[in-house]
Design a protein around this motif. Structure first.
Motif, PDB file in Angstrom:
ATOM      1  N   SER A 142     -33.235   1.082 -33.612  1.00  0.00           N
ATOM      2  CA  SER A 142     -33.145   1.826 -34.859  1.00  0.00           C
ATOM      3  C   SER A 142     -31.676   2.106 -35.121  1.00  0.00           C
ATOM      4  O   SER A 142     -30.912   2.294 -34.187  1.00  0.00           O
ATOM      5  CB  SER A 142     -33.888   3.165 -34.767  1.00  0.00           C
ATOM      6  OG  SER A 142     -35.265   2.945 -34.592  1.00  0.00           O
TER       7      SER A 142
ATOM      8  N   VAL B  20     -29.163   4.360 -37.869  1.00  0.00           N
ATOM      9  CA  VAL B  20     -29.025   5.264 -38.999  1.00  0.00           C
ATOM     10  C   VAL B  20     -27.545   5.579 -39.217  1.00  0.00           C
ATOM     11  O   VAL B  20     -26.837   5.924 -38.274  1.00  0.00           O
ATOM     12  CB  VAL B  20     -29.817   6.570 -38.748  1.00  0.00           C
ATOM     13  CG1 VAL B  20     -29.359   7.671 -39.678  1.00  0.00           C
ATOM     14  CG2 VAL B  20     -31.306   6.317 -38.912  1.00  0.00           C
TER      15      VAL B  20
ATOM     16  N   ARG C  52     -32.626  15.259 -37.290  1.00  0.00           N
ATOM     17  CA  ARG C  52     -33.927  14.730 -37.726  1.00  0.00           C
ATOM     18  C   ARG C  52     -34.162  13.345 -37.135  1.00  0.00           C
ATOM     19  O   ARG C  52     -35.233  13.029 -36.641  1.00  0.00           O
ATOM     20  CB  ARG C  52     -33.983  14.638 -39.254  1.00  0.00           C
ATOM     21  CG  ARG C  52     -34.592  15.855 -39.931  1.00  0.00           C
ATOM     22  CD  ARG C  52     -35.027  15.529 -41.357  1.00  0.00           C
ATOM     23  NE  ARG C  52     -33.931  15.092 -42.199  1.00  0.00           N
ATOM     24  CZ  ARG C  52     -33.090  15.927 -42.813  1.00  0.00           C
ATOM     25  NH1 ARG C  52     -33.242  17.223 -42.694  1.00  0.00           N
ATOM     26  NH2 ARG C  52     -32.114  15.465 -43.551  1.00  0.00           N
TER      27      ARG C  52
ATOM     28  N   GLY D  93     -37.068  12.433 -34.359  1.00  0.00           N
ATOM     29  CA  GLY D  93     -38.084  11.418 -34.624  1.00  0.00           C
ATOM     30  C   GLY D  93     -38.050  10.302 -33.597  1.00  0.00           C
ATOM     31  O   GLY D  93     -39.090   9.868 -33.090  1.00  0.00           O
TER      32      GLY D  93
ATOM     33  N   ARG E 251     -41.409  -3.360 -35.778  1.00  0.00           N
ATOM     34  CA  ARG E 251     -40.036  -2.986 -36.131  1.00  0.00           C
ATOM     35  C   ARG E 251     -39.855  -3.151 -37.640  1.00  0.00           C
ATOM     36  O   ARG E 251     -40.575  -3.928 -38.258  1.00  0.00           O
ATOM     37  CB  ARG E 251     -39.017  -3.903 -35.453  1.00  0.00           C
ATOM     38  CG  ARG E 251     -39.391  -4.370 -34.080  1.00  0.00           C
ATOM     39  CD  ARG E 251     -39.051  -3.341 -33.034  1.00  0.00           C
ATOM     40  NE  ARG E 251     -39.443  -3.834 -31.723  1.00  0.00           N
ATOM     41  CZ  ARG E 251     -38.762  -4.748 -31.031  1.00  0.00           C
ATOM     42  NH1 ARG E 251     -37.670  -5.265 -31.517  1.00  0.00           N
ATOM     43  NH2 ARG E 251     -39.180  -5.147 -29.844  1.00  0.00           N
TER      44      ARG E 251
ATOM     45  N   GLN F  38     -30.640   3.128 -47.208  1.00  0.00           N
ATOM     46  CA  GLN F  38     -30.353   3.964 -46.042  1.00  0.00           C
ATOM     47  C   GLN F  38     -31.277   5.173 -45.998  1.00  0.00           C
ATOM     48  O   GLN F  38     -31.713   5.594 -44.928  1.00  0.00           O
ATOM     49  CB  GLN F  38     -28.886   4.404 -46.071  1.00  0.00           C
ATOM     50  CG  GLN F  38     -28.395   5.037 -44.780  1.00  0.00           C
ATOM     51  CD  GLN F  38     -28.410   4.072 -43.598  1.00  0.00           C
ATOM     52  OE1 GLN F  38     -27.768   3.041 -43.614  1.00  0.00           O
ATOM     53  NE2 GLN F  38     -29.199   4.391 -42.568  1.00  0.00           N
TER      54      GLN F  38
ATOM     55  N   VAL G 146     -34.449   4.082 -44.416  1.00  0.00           N
ATOM     56  CA  VAL G 146     -34.268   3.889 -42.974  1.00  0.00           C
ATOM     57  C   VAL G 146     -34.305   5.234 -42.255  1.00  0.00           C
ATOM     58  O   VAL G 146     -35.028   5.411 -41.273  1.00  0.00           O
ATOM     59  CB  VAL G 146     -32.914   3.204 -42.675  1.00  0.00           C
ATOM     60  CG1 VAL G 146     -32.675   3.122 -41.174  1.00  0.00           C
ATOM     61  CG2 VAL G 146     -32.866   1.821 -43.293  1.00  0.00           C
ATOM     62  N   ASN G 147     -33.524   6.188 -42.766  1.00  0.00           N
ATOM     63  CA  ASN G 147     -33.428   7.478 -42.096  1.00  0.00           C
ATOM     64  C   ASN G 147     -34.798   8.167 -42.024  1.00  0.00           C
ATOM     65  O   ASN G 147     -35.146   8.749 -41.001  1.00  0.00           O
ATOM     66  CB  ASN G 147     -32.410   8.364 -42.808  1.00  0.00           C
ATOM     67  CG  ASN G 147     -30.997   7.798 -42.732  1.00  0.00           C
ATOM     68  OD1 ASN G 147     -30.808   6.624 -42.408  1.00  0.00           O
ATOM     69  ND2 ASN G 147     -30.004   8.612 -43.030  1.00  0.00           N
TER      70      ASN G 147
ATOM     71  N   VAL H  26     -36.907   6.379 -39.283  1.00  0.00           N
ATOM     72  CA  VAL H  26     -36.501   6.690 -37.907  1.00  0.00           C
ATOM     73  C   VAL H  26     -36.871   8.132 -37.571  1.00  0.00           C
ATOM     74  O   VAL H  26     -37.321   8.431 -36.462  1.00  0.00           O
ATOM     75  CB  VAL H  26     -34.992   6.443 -37.697  1.00  0.00           C
ATOM     76  CG1 VAL H  26     -34.578   6.799 -36.279  1.00  0.00           C
ATOM     77  CG2 VAL H  26     -34.651   4.977 -37.970  1.00  0.00           C
ATOM     78  N   ALA H  27     -36.734   9.030 -38.555  1.00  0.00           N
ATOM     79  CA  ALA H  27     -37.115  10.426 -38.326  1.00  0.00           C
ATOM     80  C   ALA H  27     -38.613  10.552 -38.069  1.00  0.00           C
ATOM     81  O   ALA H  27     -39.070  11.540 -37.511  1.00  0.00           O
ATOM     82  CB  ALA H  27     -36.704  11.291 -39.509  1.00  0.00           C
TER      83      ALA H  27
ATOM     84  N   LEU I 184     -40.203   5.649 -36.093  1.00  0.00           N
ATOM     85  CA  LEU I 184     -40.345   4.201 -36.250  1.00  0.00           C
ATOM     86  C   LEU I 184     -39.022   3.510 -35.924  1.00  0.00           C
ATOM     87  O   LEU I 184     -37.955   4.084 -36.102  1.00  0.00           O
ATOM     88  CB  LEU I 184     -40.753   3.874 -37.689  1.00  0.00           C
ATOM     89  CG  LEU I 184     -42.024   4.575 -38.174  1.00  0.00           C
ATOM     90  CD1 LEU I 184     -42.212   4.373 -39.676  1.00  0.00           C
ATOM     91  CD2 LEU I 184     -43.235   4.054 -37.411  1.00  0.00           C
ATOM     92  N   SER I 185     -39.100   2.257 -35.442  1.00  0.00           N
ATOM     93  CA  SER I 185     -37.888   1.506 -35.093  1.00  0.00           C
ATOM     94  C   SER I 185     -37.429   0.723 -36.304  1.00  0.00           C
ATOM     95  O   SER I 185     -37.957  -0.348 -36.591  1.00  0.00           O
ATOM     96  CB  SER I 185     -38.179   0.544 -33.938  1.00  0.00           C
ATOM     97  OG  SER I 185     -38.578   1.269 -32.817  1.00  0.00           O
ATOM     98  N   VAL I 186     -36.446   1.251 -36.997  1.00  0.00           N
ATOM     99  CA  VAL I 186     -36.018   0.635 -38.254  1.00  0.00           C
ATOM    100  C   VAL I 186     -34.498   0.591 -38.320  1.00  0.00           C
ATOM    101  O   VAL I 186     -33.825   1.522 -37.891  1.00  0.00           O
ATOM    102  CB  VAL I 186     -36.568   1.436 -39.463  1.00  0.00           C
ATOM    103  CG1 VAL I 186     -36.045   0.875 -40.777  1.00  0.00           C
ATOM    104  CG2 VAL I 186     -38.086   1.413 -39.456  1.00  0.00           C
ATOM    105  N   ILE I 187     -33.972  -0.514 -38.841  1.00  0.00           N
ATOM    106  CA  ILE I 187     -32.535  -0.614 -39.061  1.00  0.00           C
ATOM    107  C   ILE I 187     -32.268  -0.859 -40.536  1.00  0.00           C
ATOM    108  O   ILE I 187     -33.143  -1.348 -41.257  1.00  0.00           O
ATOM    109  CB  ILE I 187     -31.896  -1.762 -38.247  1.00  0.00           C
ATOM    110  CG1 ILE I 187     -32.537  -3.098 -38.618  1.00  0.00           C
ATOM    111  CG2 ILE I 187     -32.019  -1.499 -36.766  1.00  0.00           C
ATOM    112  CD1 ILE I 187     -31.705  -4.278 -38.228  1.00  0.00           C
ATOM    113  N   GLN I 188     -31.065  -0.540 -40.944  1.00  0.00           N
ATOM    114  CA  GLN I 188     -30.656  -0.854 -42.300  1.00  0.00           C
ATOM    115  C   GLN I 188     -30.285  -2.330 -42.329  1.00  0.00           C
ATOM    116  O   GLN I 188     -29.542  -2.815 -41.464  1.00  0.00           O
ATOM    117  CB  GLN I 188     -29.463   0.019 -42.689  1.00  0.00           C
ATOM    118  CG  GLN I 188     -29.189   0.109 -44.176  1.00  0.00           C
ATOM    119  CD  GLN I 188     -28.246  -0.970 -44.658  1.00  0.00           C
ATOM    120  OE1 GLN I 188     -27.455  -1.482 -43.888  1.00  0.00           O
ATOM    121  NE2 GLN I 188     -28.363  -1.320 -45.922  1.00  0.00           N
TER     122      GLN I 188
ATOM    123  N   ASP J 191     -29.679 -10.667 -43.082  1.00  0.00           N
ATOM    124  CA  ASP J 191     -29.744 -10.136 -41.718  1.00  0.00           C
ATOM    125  C   ASP J 191     -30.840 -10.714 -40.839  1.00  0.00           C
ATOM    126  O   ASP J 191     -30.901 -10.417 -39.654  1.00  0.00           O
ATOM    127  CB  ASP J 191     -29.842  -8.612 -41.762  1.00  0.00           C
ATOM    128  CG  ASP J 191     -28.571  -7.997 -42.349  1.00  0.00           C
ATOM    129  OD1 ASP J 191     -27.509  -8.606 -42.173  1.00  0.00           O
ATOM    130  OD2 ASP J 191     -28.645  -6.939 -42.997  1.00  0.00           O
TER     131      ASP J 191
END
Lengths: 389, 201
Positions: free
Chosen positions: A348, A350, A370, A374, B45, B51, B54-55, B58-59, B62-66, B72
């Motif tokens: 992940s 951020v 946050r 998470g 994923r 963004q 994404v934020n 992840v909060a 979950l496994s997430v990238i921008q 990409d």
């Protein structure tokens, strides 16, 4: 080994735990020297659970230390990451066993240049071997072996702490269930090295430094160390943050003084940062720790392909950067993300919007909390640590 | 159990075998990811352009990238996932064909859902209204739409033929998000959106 302590170390060790390691098997340093015995000072919060699955290692940055969540024994200030660690916080000692280890070469109880060389009985000073981020991490792993902790639920840290997190994930992938490198990079850039070199030159230009043997001469290179701190401190802040905080405001005066006192508030602030720093930090340690950061190059250690450092990893990663951090800009974090994607790692990432510069990771950044909360919740579920109450 | 999710996302989830690895490209708020993780134990994923999205993901653990579907996917190794999913995003990519190629390289299967530009409402609006169509699944003005590569269901099938890609499943939904089974010509008229599962031949 307890006869060679500085006042700061004596106070530190009275308030934390320590272990003497490397007695039977010395630590093989990257420079080729075998170090042992050596002392590792560390602080813990919370309790290790029965199946030893709740250990969290917090890696401290350059000028912080193991007192991450309690009153500092020298400065009397709150722990440097109490915004994150404590009852009801993201890292709650009621739930996690939190360990923070003073890094090798530092000056808060762990062996560094101020220690005595067991071979000669004399202070090491500049004869102390140059240590690397890898050496720091190996010493931390040796402490965990000593404590009987097989693996870590999470390794987390910002800046130099983040470098250690990356090194942990690369060197001990099976001991790292989740990794949170914040505001860092897989190598030190030319600009980063340049700023560190200015700091080191300031220390070495201080006549009281005496080639590193200042304790022997009963002198104190405090001015050099203060200038090093002032330079570094500028790199920790964004231009916007400096401007917002100080602008061109004058310090305790209504008009320019036409001299070289601290006319401007920003000067006064930097001087204060420098002068308080020397009470808790050792000049030689500053040389060694900044050197360790300069030498850090994770790709270089893996055939110049960063992805090779993470091949086959099962660690869950959460990377964070800050928009106004120009010391470790987002593109450096993104390079690590690309490398982790190249090995299809669980990652992940951020980018937190903040105008506070590099220091943002130490400050109250709700978006960072946050994200972390998470990420840790998700990782804890997979780890079987039970749900967060 | 998991909360109900949008019909087209549920259809995608139904195509994914439990316990597999999936990458959701353009995962938005992570609804599908969360469902795959919780209901099907999928190692899921996400990649998301915004963004803020994404934020939020992840909060939520979950496994997430921008990241950007156009650029990409290249980072990932061959066959890194069992499924690479692109829901309602293909039409917003700069190079849809490239994106599909990358999806089929990175995933053993690709699952793609998209709005059908040959839906009868779209046709009517253009032919008789004389204006760029705005519908429930295409709710944008021509000047601010992110959808720069719209296609019809038949267009998509044609691209799959050109690319030599095997269509494993094709599901067409009407404007009430109900599954319809019709011959291709009619499906291309009645279908408002479609979900395809593909693999390299």
């Amino acid at each position: 080994m307890l006869d060679d302590l500085t006042d700061a170390e004596r106070k530190a060790l009275a308030q934390c735990r320590h272990a003497i390691l490397g007695v039977d098997r010395p630590l093989r340093l990257d420079c080729g020297v075998n170090l042992g015995p050596y002392r590792v000072a560390y602080q813990t919060y919370g309790t290790l659970n029965a199946d030893k699955s709740n250990a969290v290692l917090v890696c401290h940055p350059l000028t912080c230390d193991q007192f991450v969540a309690d009153r500092h024994p020298v400065t009397g200030k709150d722990g440097w990451w109490e915004s994150l660690i404590g009852a009801g916080k993201v890292l709650d000692p009621a739930r996690y066993f939190i360990i923070c280890i003073n890094v090798l070469g530092h000056c808060m109880g762990t062996t560094g240049p101020q220690a005595h060389d067991p071979a000669t009985g004399q202070a090491w000073n500049l004869r102390f071997p140059v240590v690397t981020i890898g050496d720091m991490v190996r010493a931390q792993a040796a402490l965990l072996d000593h404590l009987g902790i097989p693996d870590l639920f999470c390794v987390i840290g910002g800046s130099m702490g983040g470098m250690q997190v990356l090194e942990w994930a690369a060197s001990y992938p099976r001991r790292v269930f989740s990794a949170v490198p914040i505001a860092c990079a897989a190598h030190h850039s030319a600009q980063n090295i340049a700023f560190h070199e200015v700091g080191r030159q300031a220390i070495m230009a201080d006549p009281e430094w005496k080639g590193g043997d200042y304790r022997l001469h009963q002198t104190n290179p405090a001015r050099g160390l203060a200038v090093a701190r002032m330079t570094a401190h500028i790199t920790y802040l964004s231009e916007q943050a400096l401007q917002r905080k100080f602008g061109r405001a004058l310090q305790n005066r209504d008009a320019l003084g036409f001299g070289f006192d601290a006319d401007f508030q920003v000067e006064s602030y930097l001087r204060h940062q420098g002068s308080t720093f020397v009470d808790r930090f050792d000049a030689n340690s500053y040389l060694y720790i900044t050197r360790a950061m300069d030498y850090f190059d994770l790709a270089g250690a893996h055939g110049d392909v960063l992805a090779n450092a993470f091949r086959g990893t099962a660690t869950r990663f959460c990377l964070m950067s800050f928009t106004s951090d120009w010391l470790f800009p987002t593109r450096e974090t993104r390079a690590v993300v690309h490398a982790l994607n190249a090995v299809a790692a669980n990652v992940s990432f951020v980018e937190v919007d903040s105008d506070k510069g590099h220091d943002a990771f130490l400050l109250d950044e709700p978006e960072m909390f946050r994200t972390l909360s998470g990420f840790l919740k998700g990782a804890a579920t997979v780890r079987g640590l039970g749900s967060v109450s | 159990m998991a909360a109900p999710i949008r019909v087209d996302l549920q259809l995608i989830a139904d195509m994914v075998e439990p316990g597999t690895r999936a990458l959701d490209v353009g995962c938005g708020d992570g609804a599908l990811l969360a469902h795959l993780m919780n209901a099907k134990r999928v190692d899921a994923r996400g990649m998301e352009l915004s963004q803020a999205g994404v934020n939020a993901c992840v909060a939520n653990g979950l496994s997430v990238i921008q990241g950007d579907a156009d650029t990409d996917l290249r980072d990932y190794p061959d066959a890194a996932f069992d499924y690479v999913i692109l829901s309602q995003t293909l039409q917003a990519t700069r190079e849809p064909r490239r994106v599909l190629e990358q999806m089929l390289r990175v995933g053993k299967h690709a699952i793609v859902s998209f709005p059908n530009f040959a839906h009868w409402q779209v046709r009517l609006r253009l032919v008789f209204g004389g204006r760029m169509p705005e519908t429930a699944s295409l709710p944008y003005k021509w000047y601010d739409t992110p959808n720069i590569h719209l296609c019809s269901i038949d267009d998509f099938r044609a691209l799959c033929r050109t690319m030599g890609v095997r269509i494993e499943r094709a599901i067409v939904l009407n404007s009430k998000s109900r599954r319809i089974t019709l011959p291709p010509l009619l499906a291309n008229l009645i279908g408002e959106q479609a979900v395809f599962m593909l693999r390299r031949d």
